[in-house]
Design a protein around this motif. Sequence first.
Motif, PDB file in Angstrom:
ATOM      1  N   LEU A   1       0.842  -1.194   0.000  1.00 41.98           N
ATOM      2  CA  LEU A   1       0.000   0.000   0.000  1.00 41.98           C
ATOM      3  C   LEU A   1       0.878   1.244   0.000  1.00 41.98           C
ATOM      4  CD1 LEU A   1      -2.688   1.542   0.266  1.00 41.98           C
ATOM      5  CD2 LEU A   1      -2.572   1.124   2.745  1.00 41.98           C
ATOM      6  N   ILE A   2       0.649   2.098  -0.992  1.00 42.00           N
ATOM      7  CA  ILE A   2       1.293   3.410  -1.044  1.00 42.00           C
ATOM      8  C   ILE A   2       0.193   4.455  -0.945  1.00 42.00           C
ATOM      9  CG2 ILE A   2       2.624   5.031  -2.444  1.00 42.00           C
ATOM     10  CD1 ILE A   2       4.006   2.628  -3.714  1.00 42.00           C
ATOM     11  N   VAL A   3       0.319   5.353   0.008  1.00 46.46           N
ATOM     12  CA  VAL A   3      -0.653   6.421   0.221  1.00 46.46           C
ATOM     13  C   VAL A   3      -0.024   7.731  -0.235  1.00 46.46           C
ATOM     14  CG1 VAL A   3      -1.973   7.694   1.956  1.00 46.46           C
ATOM     15  CG2 VAL A   3      -1.728   5.204   2.156  1.00 46.46           C
ATOM     16  N   VAL A   4      -0.753   8.487  -1.054  1.00 41.85           N
ATOM     17  CA  VAL A   4      -0.285   9.786  -1.529  1.00 41.85           C
ATOM     18  C   VAL A   4      -1.185  10.856  -0.920  1.00 41.85           C
ATOM     19  CG1 VAL A   4       0.129  11.246  -3.550  1.00 41.85           C
ATOM     20  CG2 VAL A   4       0.615   8.788  -3.663  1.00 41.85           C
ATOM     21  N   THR A   5      -0.555  11.823  -0.253  1.00 42.56           N
ATOM     22  CA  THR A   5      -1.307  12.874   0.434  1.00 42.56           C
ATOM     23  C   THR A   5      -1.038  14.240  -0.191  1.00 42.56           C
ATOM     24  OG1 THR A   5       0.370  13.577   2.048  1.00 42.56           O
ATOM     25  CG2 THR A   5      -0.877  11.582   2.567  1.00 42.56           C
ATOM     26  N   HIS A   6      -1.879  15.200   0.191  1.00 44.27           N
ATOM     27  CA  HIS A   6      -1.638  16.597  -0.197  1.00 44.27           C
ATOM     28  C   HIS A   6      -0.364  17.104   0.460  1.00 44.27           C
ATOM     29  CE1 HIS A   6      -6.125  17.815  -0.985  1.00 44.27           C
ATOM     30  NE2 HIS A   6      -5.603  17.127  -1.979  1.00 44.27           N
ATOM     31  N   VAL A   7       0.206  18.124  -0.135  1.00 43.93           N
ATOM     32  CA  VAL A   7       1.368  18.779   0.458  1.00 43.93           C
ATOM     33  C   VAL A   7       0.952  19.578   1.684  1.00 43.93           C
ATOM     34  CG1 VAL A   7       2.667  18.972  -1.684  1.00 43.93           C
ATOM     35  CG2 VAL A   7       1.117  20.798  -1.036  1.00 43.93           C
TER      36      VAL A   7
ATOM     37  N   SER B   1      -4.347  25.233   4.022  1.00 47.73           N
ATOM     38  CA  SER B   1      -4.000  26.336   4.922  1.00 47.73           C
ATOM     39  C   SER B   1      -2.484  26.355   5.102  1.00 47.73           C
ATOM     40  CB  SER B   1      -4.645  26.151   6.302  1.00 47.73           C
ATOM     41  OG  SER B   1      -6.042  26.101   6.200  1.00 47.73           O
ATOM     42  N   PRO B   2      -1.875  27.531   5.137  1.00 49.19           N
ATOM     43  CA  PRO B   2      -0.421  27.613   5.283  1.00 49.19           C
ATOM     44  C   PRO B   2       0.088  26.825   6.497  1.00 49.19           C
ATOM     45  CG  PRO B   2      -1.320  29.776   4.792  1.00 49.19           C
ATOM     46  CD  PRO B   2      -2.495  28.858   5.038  1.00 49.19           C
ATOM     47  N   GLY B   3       1.086  25.974   6.263  1.00 51.54           N
ATOM     48  CA  GLY B   3       1.732  25.245   7.343  1.00 51.54           C
ATOM     49  C   GLY B   3       0.969  24.050   7.880  1.00 51.54           C
ATOM     50  N   VAL B   4      -0.188  23.724   7.290  1.00 44.70           N
ATOM     51  CA  VAL B   4      -1.019  22.642   7.822  1.00 44.70           C
ATOM     52  C   VAL B   4      -0.970  21.430   6.899  1.00 44.70           C
ATOM     53  CG1 VAL B   4      -3.388  21.959   8.431  1.00 44.70           C
ATOM     54  CG2 VAL B   4      -2.574  24.262   8.965  1.00 44.70           C
ATOM     55  N   TRP B   5      -0.681  20.259   7.500  1.00 44.77           N
ATOM     56  CA  TRP B   5      -0.782  18.990   6.782  1.00 44.77           C
ATOM     57  C   TRP B   5      -2.113  18.395   7.190  1.00 44.77           C
ATOM     58  CZ3 TRP B   5       1.504  13.642   8.119  1.00 44.77           C
ATOM     59  CH2 TRP B   5       1.453  12.800   6.995  1.00 44.77           C
ATOM     60  N   GLU B   6      -3.001  18.148   6.248  1.00 42.11           N
ATOM     61  CA  GLU B   6      -4.364  17.713   6.545  1.00 42.11           C
ATOM     62  C   GLU B   6      -4.450  16.265   7.020  1.00 42.11           C
ATOM     63  OE1 GLU B   6      -7.116  19.385   3.281  1.00 42.11           O
ATOM     64  OE2 GLU B   6      -5.058  19.500   2.502  1.00 42.11           O
ATOM     65  N   PHE B   7      -3.435  15.466   6.749  1.00 43.44           N
ATOM     66  CA  PHE B   7      -3.437  14.046   7.097  1.00 43.44           C
ATOM     67  C   PHE B   7      -3.304  13.878   8.610  1.00 43.44           C
ATOM     68  CE2 PHE B   7      -2.104   9.638   7.108  1.00 43.44           C
ATOM     69  CZ  PHE B   7      -2.719   9.107   5.987  1.00 43.44           C
ATOM     70  N   ASP B   8      -4.037  12.935   9.177  1.00 54.13           N
ATOM     71  CA  ASP B   8      -3.983  12.640  10.610  1.00 54.13           C
ATOM     72  C   ASP B   8      -2.584  12.102  10.957  1.00 54.13           C
ATOM     73  OD1 ASP B   8      -4.050  11.090  13.035  1.00 54.13           O
ATOM     74  OD2 ASP B   8      -6.224  11.001  12.909  1.00 54.13           O
ATOM     75  N   GLU B   9      -1.807  12.881  11.696  1.00 51.62           N
ATOM     76  CA  GLU B   9      -0.408  12.519  11.977  1.00 51.62           C
ATOM     77  C   GLU B   9      -0.272  11.273  12.838  1.00 51.62           C
ATOM     78  OE1 GLU B   9       2.433  15.645  12.666  1.00 51.62           O
ATOM     79  OE2 GLU B   9       1.105  17.092  11.697  1.00 51.62           O
ATOM     80  N   LYS B  10      -1.209  11.063  13.737  1.00 52.15           N
ATOM     81  CA  LYS B  10      -1.170   9.851  14.571  1.00 52.15           C
ATOM     82  C   LYS B  10      -1.404   8.619  13.692  1.00 52.15           C
ATOM     83  CE  LYS B  10      -2.976   8.052  18.908  1.00 52.15           C
ATOM     84  NZ  LYS B  10      -3.920   8.257  20.014  1.00 52.15           N
ATOM     85  N   LEU B  11      -2.369   8.714  12.784  1.00 47.27           N
ATOM     86  CA  LEU B  11      -2.636   7.622  11.856  1.00 47.27           C
ATOM     87  C   LEU B  11      -1.427   7.391  10.954  1.00 47.27           C
ATOM     88  CD1 LEU B  11      -4.495   5.529  10.508  1.00 47.27           C
ATOM     89  CD2 LEU B  11      -5.381   7.396   9.083  1.00 47.27           C
TER      90      LEU B  11
END
Length: 196
Positions: free
Chosen positions: A62-68, A73-83
């Motif tokens: 499994l390869i997951v591709v996320t938004h930059v 929003s500036p400086g925000v990674w939308e992906f759940d960091e704990k996950l």
Amino acid sequence: MGYCTKKVYYFDKPGEANTRDAIRIGAERAQELGLSTIIVPSTSGNSARVAYEELKGKQIRLIVVTHVVGFSSPGVWEFDEKLAATLREAGVTIITGTHVLSGLERAFSSSPKVSGGSRSEAVAEALRRIVAVGLKVAVESTLIAADQGAIGVTDEVIALGGTASGADTVCVIRPSTTQRFFDLQVREIVAMPRNR
């Protein structure tokens, strides 16, 4: 005779409600073709979580591709960091990359000072409107994964995409890097929404 018969699935409507089925369909086609990699785009982590659950115990990478970072929003990674940490610990590859079919071009086309579309945005719009939004996402995610070295360019992969959120499109793609975009081949559209 030089042809074969394969199943193609059509979802009644696009969107997130198709995610689990799209992943199952992708895994099924991967096993039929002897493919070892599925690429799943995921903004918040929801699609990544479902893919991990569905692919657990299968011999599929499994390869997951996320938004930059900063996409919404500036400086925000939308992906759940704990996950993300949990998935990485389980061996899932997570790639965060710039949208190759817009990226810098979108800054120009959306600026009031510099306007007009670009060729890469025209390609993206054509994929979205002529076939499905999910096809554009699947192609772009495959390009990002190849650019980052997570996949090679000689072996086919299963790539998913979606409309707004979730997954509703499943493709078999022979990858390429962005620099060699026209070498990429969508070899099969396995599933997509019929009405878009």
